[in-house]
Design a protein around this motif. Structure first.
Motif, PDB file in Angstrom:
ATOM      1  N   THR A 240       0.746   2.985  -7.962  1.00  0.00           N
ATOM      2  CA  THR A 240       0.953   3.993  -6.904  1.00  0.00           C
ATOM      3  C   THR A 240      -0.348   2.454  -6.358  1.00  0.00           C
ATOM      4  O   THR A 240      -1.600   3.021  -6.406  1.00  0.00           O
ATOM      5  CB  THR A 240       0.601   5.339  -6.142  1.00  0.00           C
TER       6      THR A 240
ATOM      7  N   ASN B 126      -3.128   1.575  -3.722  1.00  0.00           N
ATOM      8  CA  ASN B 126      -3.554   2.477  -2.576  1.00  0.00           C
ATOM      9  C   ASN B 126      -5.274   1.679  -3.317  1.00  0.00           C
ATOM     10  O   ASN B 126      -5.561   0.481  -3.553  1.00  0.00           O
ATOM     11  CB  ASN B 126      -3.663   3.673  -3.038  1.00  0.00           C
TER      12      ASN B 126
ATOM     13  N   TYR C 123       0.585  -1.393   0.312  1.00  0.00           N
ATOM     14  CA  TYR C 123      -0.054   0.216  -0.069  1.00  0.00           C
ATOM     15  C   TYR C 123       1.401   1.136  -0.268  1.00  0.00           C
ATOM     16  O   TYR C 123       1.522   1.572   0.752  1.00  0.00           O
ATOM     17  CB  TYR C 123      -1.237  -0.066   0.827  1.00  0.00           C
ATOM     18  N   GLY C 124       0.582   2.090  -1.057  1.00  0.00           N
ATOM     19  CA  GLY C 124       1.583   2.687  -1.327  1.00  0.00           C
ATOM     20  C   GLY C 124       2.638   3.280  -2.256  1.00  0.00           C
ATOM     21  O   GLY C 124       3.584   3.855  -2.834  1.00  0.00           O
ATOM     22  N   ARG C 125       3.303   1.798  -2.436  1.00  0.00           N
ATOM     23  CA  ARG C 125       4.340   1.909  -2.900  1.00  0.00           C
ATOM     24  C   ARG C 125       4.267   1.524  -4.640  1.00  0.00           C
ATOM     25  O   ARG C 125       3.017   1.550  -5.000  1.00  0.00           O
ATOM     26  CB  ARG C 125       4.773   0.083  -2.907  1.00  0.00           C
TER      27      ARG C 125
END
Length: 95
Positions: free
Chosen positions: A61, A63, A39-41
């Motif tokens: 990204t 999310n 998550y967020g990568r």
């Protein structure tokens, strides 16, 4: 997109174990890349994992929205990717 049901970590764990652990692990790469910190990568960003060219160039990204789209239909989100498994009905299907 508003969720149909409140989050349920126990159900999420069961779904993850049934549908994801065959190819993924949290802390090591397997057939799929490790998922810890996803998550967020940025997509295609784990050094040394052999991503498809399409996913490597997608620059997504991860999310709530992109993960929902990816798990529902990876080919629609990133045509030419290597993920052969779709997790349909995440919000409404039983485990």
């Amino acid at each position: 997109m508003a969720p149909d049901v409140d989050g349920n970590p126990d159900r999420g764990k069961i779904v993850f174990e049934k549908r994801c652990l065959g190819c993924h692990a949290l802390t090591q790469n397997r057939e799929g890349p490790r998922l810890h910190g996803v998550y967020g990568r940025s997509s295609g960003s784990i050094t040394g994992f052999p991503y498809s060219a399409a996913l490597g160039k997608a620059h997504l990204t991860w999310n709530e929205s992109t993960l929902e789209q990816w798990l529902t239909d990876p080919d629609a989100l990133v045509p030419g990717n290597n993920m052969d498994f779709h997790v349909r009905g995440l919000r409404t299907a039983g485990t």
